[in-house]
Scaffold this motif. Structure first.
Motif, mmCIF file in Angstrom:
data_model
loop_
_atom_site.group_PDB
_atom_site.id
_atom_site.type_symbol
_atom_site.label_atom_id
_atom_site.label_comp_id
_atom_site.label_asym_id
_atom_site.label_seq_id
_atom_site.Cartn_x
_atom_site.Cartn_y
_atom_site.Cartn_z
ATOM 1 N N ALA A 131 19.387 21.889 42.585
ATOM 2 C CA ALA A 131 19.269 20.578 43.225
ATOM 3 C C ALA A 131 19.360 19.464 42.188
ATOM 4 C CB ALA A 131 17.963 20.490 44.011
ATOM 5 N N GLU A 132 18.689 19.644 41.059
ATOM 6 C CA GLU A 132 18.765 18.642 39.993
ATOM 7 C C GLU A 132 20.175 18.577 39.409
ATOM 8 O OE1 GLU A 132 15.771 19.544 37.121
ATOM 9 O OE2 GLU A 132 14.112 19.028 38.459
ATOM 10 N N PHE A 133 20.777 19.753 39.219
ATOM 11 C CA PHE A 133 22.114 19.818 38.640
ATOM 12 C C PHE A 133 23.112 19.035 39.474
ATOM 13 C CE2 PHE A 133 26.333 21.568 38.354
ATOM 14 C CZ PHE A 133 26.509 21.914 37.032
ATOM 15 N N ILE A 134 23.184 19.318 40.760
ATOM 16 C CA ILE A 134 24.216 18.689 41.583
ATOM 17 C C ILE A 134 23.901 17.217 41.824
ATOM 18 C CG2 ILE A 134 23.321 19.137 43.923
ATOM 19 C CD1 ILE A 134 26.933 19.748 42.577
ATOM 20 N N ARG A 143 29.369 7.187 39.501
ATOM 21 C CA ARG A 143 29.287 6.003 38.649
ATOM 22 C C ARG A 143 30.482 5.866 37.709
ATOM 23 N NH1 ARG A 143 23.188 4.358 37.201
ATOM 24 N NH2 ARG A 143 22.161 4.998 39.136
ATOM 25 N N SER A 144 31.246 6.930 37.539
ATOM 26 C CA SER A 144 32.396 6.845 36.636
ATOM 27 C C SER A 144 33.436 5.845 37.129
ATOM 28 C CB SER A 144 33.041 8.225 36.488
ATOM 29 O OG SER A 144 33.684 8.633 37.687
ATOM 30 N N HIS A 145 33.432 5.560 38.420
ATOM 31 C CA HIS A 145 34.409 4.619 38.973
ATOM 32 C C HIS A 145 34.057 3.171 38.625
ATOM 33 C CE1 HIS A 145 36.411 7.786 41.259
ATOM 34 N NE2 HIS A 145 35.233 8.214 41.628
ATOM 35 N N THR A 146 32.809 2.940 38.225
ATOM 36 C CA THR A 146 32.387 1.589 37.836
ATOM 37 C C THR A 146 31.967 1.514 36.375
ATOM 38 O OG1 THR A 146 30.106 2.016 38.583
ATOM 39 C CG2 THR A 146 31.650 1.059 40.173
ATOM 40 N N GLY A 147 31.835 2.676 35.713
ATOM 41 C CA GLY A 147 31.476 2.693 34.294
ATOM 42 C C GLY A 147 29.996 2.629 34.009
ATOM 43 N N GLU A 148 29.152 2.760 35.036
ATOM 44 C CA GLU A 148 27.708 2.664 34.819
ATOM 45 C C GLU A 148 27.147 3.955 34.217
ATOM 46 O OE1 GLU A 148 25.453 0.996 38.267
ATOM 47 O OE2 GLU A 148 27.399 1.162 39.259
ATOM 48 N N PRO A 149 26.190 3.828 33.278
ATOM 49 C CA PRO A 149 25.507 5.013 32.761
ATOM 50 C C PRO A 149 24.439 5.491 33.743
ATOM 51 C CG PRO A 149 24.634 3.060 31.719
ATOM 52 C CD PRO A 149 25.759 2.599 32.602
ATOM 53 N N PHE A 150 23.937 6.693 33.516
ATOM 54 C CA PHE A 150 22.963 7.280 34.434
ATOM 55 C C PHE A 150 21.863 7.971 33.643
ATOM 56 C CE2 PHE A 150 21.792 11.041 37.188
ATOM 57 C CZ PHE A 150 21.026 10.306 38.088
ATOM 58 N N ASP A 151 20.604 7.683 34.021
ATOM 59 C CA ASP A 151 19.432 8.341 33.447
ATOM 60 C C ASP A 151 18.747 9.167 34.526
ATOM 61 O OD1 ASP A 151 19.960 6.925 31.134
ATOM 62 O OD2 ASP A 151 18.441 5.385 31.527
ATOM 63 N N TYR A 152 18.245 10.327 34.136
ATOM 64 C CA TYR A 152 17.524 11.169 35.090
ATOM 65 C C TYR A 152 16.553 12.070 34.334
ATOM 66 C CZ TYR A 152 16.615 14.506 38.857
ATOM 67 O OH TYR A 152 15.997 15.293 39.800
ATOM 68 N N GLN A 153 15.331 12.126 34.818
ATOM 69 C CA GLN A 153 14.312 12.997 34.259
ATOM 70 C C GLN A 153 13.831 13.956 35.345
ATOM 71 O OE1 GLN A 153 13.382 12.965 30.951
ATOM 72 N NE2 GLN A 153 15.028 11.448 30.738
ATOM 73 N N GLY A 154 14.141 15.230 35.187
ATOM 74 C CA GLY A 154 13.755 16.216 36.182
ATOM 75 C C GLY A 154 12.881 17.298 35.591
ATOM 76 N N LYS A 155 12.508 18.248 36.412
ATOM 77 C CA LYS A 155 11.685 19.365 35.973
ATOM 78 C C LYS A 155 12.471 20.302 35.069
ATOM 79 C CE LYS A 155 9.044 23.302 37.796
ATOM 80 N NZ LYS A 155 8.569 23.998 39.041
ATOM 81 N N LEU A 157 16.169 19.658 34.332
ATOM 82 C CA LEU A 157 17.309 19.002 33.708
ATOM 83 C C LEU A 157 17.051 17.509 33.557
ATOM 84 C CD1 LEU A 157 20.142 20.716 35.788
ATOM 85 C CD2 LEU A 157 19.554 21.222 33.407
ATOM 86 N N SER A 158 17.520 16.957 32.453
ATOM 87 C CA SER A 158 17.386 15.526 32.216
ATOM 88 C C SER A 158 18.619 15.025 31.476
ATOM 89 C CB SER A 158 16.131 15.221 31.375
ATOM 90 O OG SER A 158 14.955 15.647 32.045
ATOM 91 N N VAL A 159 18.992 13.773 31.737
ATOM 92 C CA VAL A 159 20.064 13.122 30.983
ATOM 93 C C VAL A 159 19.663 11.685 30.715
ATOM 94 C CG1 VAL A 159 21.935 14.569 31.870
ATOM 95 C CG2 VAL A 159 21.306 12.485 33.094
ATOM 96 N N THR A 160 20.147 11.145 29.596
ATOM 97 C CA THR A 160 19.894 9.751 29.243
ATOM 98 C C THR A 160 21.220 9.102 28.882
ATOM 99 O OG1 THR A 160 17.691 10.316 28.386
ATOM 100 C CG2 THR A 160 18.627 8.192 27.727
ATOM 101 N N GLY A 161 21.565 8.083 29.601
ATOM 102 C CA GLY A 161 22.803 7.366 29.320
ATOM 103 C C GLY A 161 24.052 8.197 29.573
ATOM 104 N N ALA A 162 23.983 9.086 30.547
ATOM 105 C CA ALA A 162 25.156 9.912 30.866
ATOM 106 C C ALA A 162 26.281 9.023 31.407
ATOM 107 C CB ALA A 162 24.783 10.972 31.890
#
Length: 390
Positions: A131-134, A143-155, A157-162
């Motif tokens: 669920a976190e992955f997808i 967000r790639s269509h607008t160029g925005e970065p993405f942050d996510y903190q999960g149990k 999986l996590s990403v910062t500035g993806a």
């Protein structure tokens, strides 16, 4: 209605459970199957994943140059792929293919195989991770269509500035397919995916799954489409079809069945458990034992994991069973048959003409002008057969 075929990257044969009549899983052969599916008008092809298969992304990439319209349903595997890398792979393939990518989210159900791949999560944890992955995957691509970065903190999986600089062709992202029969699977489907796939259970059981996922999705303000994964054994007569089904498992011995079932029994997949329950193995082989619903045969599941049922019958019967599933709300049919090259042609030639006209129009492909069939007596063009479909 969308009709898919299958690329047999785990091997192909005329007889299950034996090397007799087997075919090498070569690039040349896989190209033949893909080219046939493309030429015949199938919507796309499913490429399987797992330890017993060639890598689906490499195979799909190799098949792009020999196809023109065919879509590729390719797996992402949480725990094996990181969502940011999977998003880049998906965007690249979608761009280079001209928007021909579909994503199959695979959680996995064989703990021993998963541990061999370095995944040690239990069933519940794998669905949490999926669920976190997808969620991350979808957001990065959107967000790639607008160029925005993405942050996510999960149990898990996590990403910062993806961020993804090259967006996919399809907006907001390639459609996501998923199959899971447990409660956790239904919850994930309702929240995250575009199309929920079930293996080929009797219509009444499929109806229950569709109703549950649809209700869960509606509660979240979402709509999900539905599909089914089935084998097909279609012949011009019902007797010939059942003879072909019998022949398919005619070389399987009890030891091979027992070994296969022991592997399936260790899995924690609810879908695999439901498949195994459709045939009380115990050495049973007859049509009476394995026809679990009209024209629905569980013989394939004696030795094959995953999809273990086939529609068996003449063209009219198989078309009617497909329509019965369509009436339940299913519009994606992922089919296969042994051997996959010949059966792709056989199904298209025998069943496509029986589908409603609005569906048959989608199977037509531009080709060379000229007669259909062999010219008779060097001068007579064979007449085009009439169909009763409407």
């Amino acid at each position: 209605m969308k009709i898919f075929w299958f690329i047999p990257t785990h091997g192909d044969s005329r007889y299950l459970g034996t090397s007799e009549g087997a075919r090498e899983c070569s690039l040349d052969y896989l190209k033949q199957v893909a080219s046939a599916a493309d030429h015949l008008g199938y919507e796309g092809v499913l490429i399987p994943t797992g330890r017993s298969c060639e890598d689906p992304w490499v195979v799909a990439s190799a098949l792009l140059p020999v196809t023109q319209r065919l879509k590729f349903l390719v797996a992402v595997r949480p725990g094996l792929h990181q969502p940011s890398l999977a998003a880049r792979m998906a965007a690249t393939f979608d761009r280079l293919s001209g928007g021909r990518l579909l994503i199959n989210l695979v959680t996995g159900g064989d703990q021993i195989e998963l541990e061999g791949d370095g995944v040690y999560l239990n069933h519940t944890e794998r669905y949490e991770q999926s669920a976190e992955f997808i969620r991350i995957w979808r957001e990065i691509l959107t967000r790639s269509h607008t160029g925005e970065p993405f942050d996510y903190q999960g149990k898990h999986l996590s990403v910062t500035g993806a961020r993804l600089l090259y967006p996919p062709q399809q907006k907001p992202h390639p459609p996501v397919y998923f199959g899971g029969s447990s409660e956790a699977g239904h919850a994930l489907a309702a929240e995250q995916v575009d199309t929920y796939l079930t293996w080929g259970e009797p219509p009444a059981e499929v109806a229950k799954k569709v109703a549950d996922v649809r209700q869960r999705a509606a509660a979240q303000g979402r709509e999900v489409s539905f599909g089914i994964r089935l084998h097909v054994i279609v012949r011009e007569t019902e007797e010939q079809a059942w003879a072909a089904a019998d022949a398919l498992i005619s070389r399987v011995d009890d030891e091979t069945v027992a070994r296969a079932q022991a592997v399936f029994a260790r899995m924690d997949s609810e879908g695999q458990r439901r498949m195994a329950a459709l045939h009380a193995t115990g050495g049973k082989r007859s049509r009476a034992d394995l026809e679990i619903s009209p024209n629905l045969w569980a013989g394939v599941g004696l030795v094959r994991g995953g999809a273990g049922t086939a529609l068996v019958g003449n063209p009219q019967q198989v078309a009617a069973r497909i329509q019965a599933y369509a009436d339940l709300g299913l519009d994606n049919f992922v089919l296969s048959g042994y051997p996959h090259l010949e059966e792709a042609y056989r199904f298209a030639e025998l069943v496509f003409p029986l589908l409603p006209q609005r569906l048959r129009d989608g199977f037509s492909r531009p080709g060379l002008n000229g007669p259909l069939g062999e010219v008779v007596g060097n001068q007579y063009v064979p007449p085009v057969p009439r169909t009763s479909a409407s």
